[in-house]
Design a protein around this motif. Sequence first.
Motif, PDB file in Angstrom:
ATOM      1  N   GLN A   1       0.833  -1.189   0.000  1.00 51.70           N
ATOM      2  CA  GLN A   1       0.000   0.000   0.000  1.00 51.70           C
ATOM      3  C   GLN A   1       0.873   1.245   0.000  1.00 51.70           C
ATOM      4  O   GLN A   1       1.904   1.304   0.680  1.00 51.70           O
ATOM      5  CB  GLN A   1      -0.912   0.011   1.231  1.00 51.70           C
ATOM      6  CG  GLN A   1      -1.849  -1.182   1.296  1.00 51.70           C
ATOM      7  CD  GLN A   1      -2.616  -1.238   2.608  1.00 51.70           C
ATOM      8  OE1 GLN A   1      -2.805  -2.300   3.185  1.00 51.70           O
ATOM      9  NE2 GLN A   1      -3.075  -0.093   3.089  1.00 51.70           N
TER      10      GLN A   1
ATOM     11  N   GLU B   1       0.047   4.174   1.219  1.00 52.39           N
ATOM     12  CA  GLU B   1      -0.074   4.870   2.502  1.00 52.39           C
ATOM     13  C   GLU B   1      -0.736   3.945   3.516  1.00 52.39           C
ATOM     14  O   GLU B   1      -1.659   3.187   3.176  1.00 52.39           O
ATOM     15  CB  GLU B   1      -0.897   6.153   2.354  1.00 52.39           C
ATOM     16  CG  GLU B   1      -0.223   7.220   1.505  1.00 52.39           C
ATOM     17  CD  GLU B   1      -1.039   8.499   1.456  1.00 52.39           C
ATOM     18  OE1 GLU B   1      -2.107   8.547   2.126  1.00 52.39           O
ATOM     19  OE2 GLU B   1      -0.619   9.437   0.752  1.00 52.39           O
ATOM     20  N   LEU B   2      -0.284   4.044   4.750  1.00 47.58           N
ATOM     21  CA  LEU B   2      -0.857   3.256   5.842  1.00 47.58           C
ATOM     22  C   LEU B   2      -1.267   4.193   6.964  1.00 47.58           C
ATOM     23  O   LEU B   2      -0.485   5.066   7.369  1.00 47.58           O
ATOM     24  CB  LEU B   2       0.153   2.238   6.379  1.00 47.58           C
ATOM     25  CG  LEU B   2       0.547   1.077   5.448  1.00 47.58           C
ATOM     26  CD1 LEU B   2       1.603   0.208   6.137  1.00 47.58           C
ATOM     27  CD2 LEU B   2      -0.666   0.240   5.100  1.00 47.58           C
ATOM     28  N   SER B   3      -2.467   3.982   7.470  1.00 52.25           N
ATOM     29  CA  SER B   3      -2.924   4.774   8.609  1.00 52.25           C
ATOM     30  C   SER B   3      -2.375   4.175   9.896  1.00 52.25           C
ATOM     31  O   SER B   3      -1.890   3.032   9.927  1.00 52.25           O
ATOM     32  CB  SER B   3      -4.456   4.801   8.655  1.00 52.25           C
ATOM     33  OG  SER B   3      -4.956   3.498   8.928  1.00 52.25           O
ATOM     34  N   GLU B   4      -2.468   4.951  10.986  1.00 55.62           N
ATOM     35  CA  GLU B   4      -2.015   4.445  12.286  1.00 55.62           C
ATOM     36  C   GLU B   4      -2.830   3.236  12.709  1.00 55.62           C
ATOM     37  O   GLU B   4      -2.319   2.302  13.323  1.00 55.62           O
ATOM     38  CB  GLU B   4      -2.117   5.557  13.333  1.00 55.62           C
ATOM     39  CG  GLU B   4      -0.990   6.571  13.264  1.00 55.62           C
ATOM     40  CD  GLU B   4       0.370   5.917  13.497  1.00 55.62           C
ATOM     41  OE1 GLU B   4       0.489   5.074  14.414  1.00 55.62           O
ATOM     42  OE2 GLU B   4       1.310   6.226  12.742  1.00 55.62           O
ATOM     43  N   GLY B   5      -4.139   3.262  12.386  1.00 56.33           N
ATOM     44  CA  GLY B   5      -4.990   2.125  12.730  1.00 56.33           C
ATOM     45  C   GLY B   5      -4.571   0.858  12.015  1.00 56.33           C
ATOM     46  O   GLY B   5      -4.572  -0.229  12.602  1.00 56.33           O
ATOM     47  N   GLU B   6      -4.200   0.984  10.745  1.00 58.37           N
ATOM     48  CA  GLU B   6      -3.751  -0.188   9.985  1.00 58.37           C
ATOM     49  C   GLU B   6      -2.435  -0.721  10.529  1.00 58.37           C
ATOM     50  O   GLU B   6      -2.237  -1.948  10.614  1.00 58.37           O
ATOM     51  CB  GLU B   6      -3.612   0.193   8.513  1.00 58.37           C
ATOM     52  CG  GLU B   6      -4.931   0.385   7.788  1.00 58.37           C
ATOM     53  CD  GLU B   6      -4.756   0.880   6.372  1.00 58.37           C
ATOM     54  OE1 GLU B   6      -5.466   0.394   5.482  1.00 58.37           O
ATOM     55  OE2 GLU B   6      -3.890   1.778   6.161  1.00 58.37           O
ATOM     56  N   ARG B   7      -1.542   0.176  10.895  1.00 60.22           N
ATOM     57  CA  ARG B   7      -0.275  -0.278  11.482  1.00 60.22           C
ATOM     58  C   ARG B   7      -0.508  -0.992  12.820  1.00 60.22           C
ATOM     59  O   ARG B   7       0.101  -2.033  13.094  1.00 60.22           O
ATOM     60  CB  ARG B   7       0.673   0.909  11.686  1.00 60.22           C
ATOM     61  CG  ARG B   7       1.199   1.514  10.385  1.00 60.22           C
ATOM     62  CD  ARG B   7       2.146   2.674  10.658  1.00 60.22           C
ATOM     63  NE  ARG B   7       2.504   3.381   9.444  1.00 60.22           N
ATOM     64  CZ  ARG B   7       3.537   3.062   8.663  1.00 60.22           C
ATOM     65  NH1 ARG B   7       4.318   2.058   9.018  1.00 60.22           N
ATOM     66  NH2 ARG B   7       3.793   3.754   7.572  1.00 60.22           N
TER      67      ARG B   7
ATOM     68  N   ARG C   1      -3.239  -2.514  13.815  1.00 57.89           N
ATOM     69  CA  ARG C   1      -3.880  -3.808  13.556  1.00 57.89           C
ATOM     70  C   ARG C   1      -2.853  -4.810  13.039  1.00 57.89           C
ATOM     71  O   ARG C   1      -2.870  -5.991  13.414  1.00 57.89           O
ATOM     72  CB  ARG C   1      -5.020  -3.627  12.547  1.00 57.89           C
ATOM     73  CG  ARG C   1      -5.836  -4.893  12.309  1.00 57.89           C
ATOM     74  CD  ARG C   1      -7.152  -4.601  11.593  1.00 57.89           C
ATOM     75  NE  ARG C   1      -6.938  -3.934  10.308  1.00 57.89           N
ATOM     76  CZ  ARG C   1      -7.196  -2.665  10.066  1.00 57.89           C
ATOM     77  NH1 ARG C   1      -7.677  -1.884  11.041  1.00 57.89           N
ATOM     78  NH2 ARG C   1      -6.985  -2.140   8.869  1.00 57.89           N
TER      79      ARG C   1
END
Length: 548
Positions: free
Chosen positions: A5, A7-13, A15
Amino acid sequence: MLAPQAELSEGERARGMRYLMVDAAAATAIGAINSGVVLLTLALHIGASNIQIGLLAAIPLLTQMLQAPAVTLVERVRRRRLISVSCVFLARIALPIYASVPFIPDARLAAMVLILAALLHYGLNAVGACSWNSWIRDLIPEARLGQFFSRRGLYGTSVSIGATLIGAYALDAAGRSHALGDRIFSALYLTGFVLGLVSTAALARVPEPLMADPGPRVPLHRLLWQPLRHGNFRNMIRFLASWQFAVNLATPFFTVYFVRELGFSMGFVLLLNVISQVANIAVVRAWGRLSDRFTNKSVLAAAAPVFLLSIAAIAFASNFEGLAARGAWLVLLHVVMGAAGAGVSLASGNIVMKLSPAGSATNFMATNALAGALAAGLAPIVGGWAADFFSRRRLELHLTWFGPHGPNQLLGVAFSHWEFFFLLSALLGLYALHRLSLVDEPGSVEGRAVMGYILGSARRTLRNASSVAGLRLAVTFPGAELIKARERKRFFLETLFERMGRGEAAAPEQAVGGLLGAAFAPPPPDRDLDRLLDQLDAAPRASGRDHG
């Protein structure tokens, strides 16, 4: 599918890190009940020969060398999650193959299937580990790497203790009858396969950030060859390679000796492995403080002879009467070897980094790891042959006093088969200590700077084919760091190699080390590159001097 991806959000990191904990628990359980001592006891169970056991013990070490070409694979495919998940899934197909081995009636065929399954298992795991390390290094924020690996290590250690106890109980039960042993080994490996599916599924749900733009690169073989130009570092590699050969000549066969010659159960051997691990982890920080106060070479000079003496002392275990006395002796020796092994691993890791030029530690460690893996992998193969050679030979030493009333034997020592073999391993270790005396360690020790790395590596590399902990640390290939270094711009380093090859530039080794180190830092503006190259050309030429 499994694509990176942008870009990764903090939530995705966050998880992704939770799924990595699930992966850690399942993968560590697989290691506890399916690898190392358990795999060698399966080989003993099916009646494998010493040479076959040596090959089996060599595979986890020799396959570490696959991480070097895996660096190039990762950089070309640039989909680390796809590589990692595919490799670990295919590697774990070996587990049900292991489970079928006890039911193959022909012992030679069973051993051949076991060795081929181990090649599949460890080979693909090595390739997957290279891409996994690079992937996770980019996924986890730099400031949280220490915290993440500490938590992951805690999860893994907790699961490992429980799984090892279960494995010890199962191996004890397997020794009661051959038919029951067949079913128990099969159940252990089928359980490992189920855990492998859980681990793979969790890993597939961890997101992957895009790799950085590659830009121009230095060929990998140049990076790996460059450390050999340094004379002092060559001496260090010779010491570590000879040390790895000496200790891995004997330690993988401890399990064979304990079970076949001394009469211990397979579960007891697995508990010895746990005891050695506990001793290893308990003292590693104390060794770190000593390396801070003195030198890494001093720590090696203290810890390595103790480890060698312990190997030699294993040869005297058969002189004790009864399993209780023998067991107590082996427990004591595994505590000593675990503690001494921690000092050797810590100090050797420290001194490799210390002898590397600023900013170039990654390729120096990679070259050292490849040399160590080759030496450590060849040792059990030679050891399997040597064990058969010594099985038909015997050495006896007698000290007798002849007096008026007849002869009195004061001392009688006999060495045969394994005892002779372990003493030979310890003697070869003395040559390694001689190689250590030729290594020059200048300057102050900076053990604290690498303690986090050493502890993290120790947690991930404690399990091996021997009942002694920590022997694989020195052959751990830094694939992630090498990929990270090669992701950065290479114009300056590439031009440097070209000019040195044409003889257009020469500089003292301090200048070359500093300039090579600059290649591993974020790239400076083009005008700074031109200025640095001009400085290189203007440096004084050294006629006939070896810059390596």
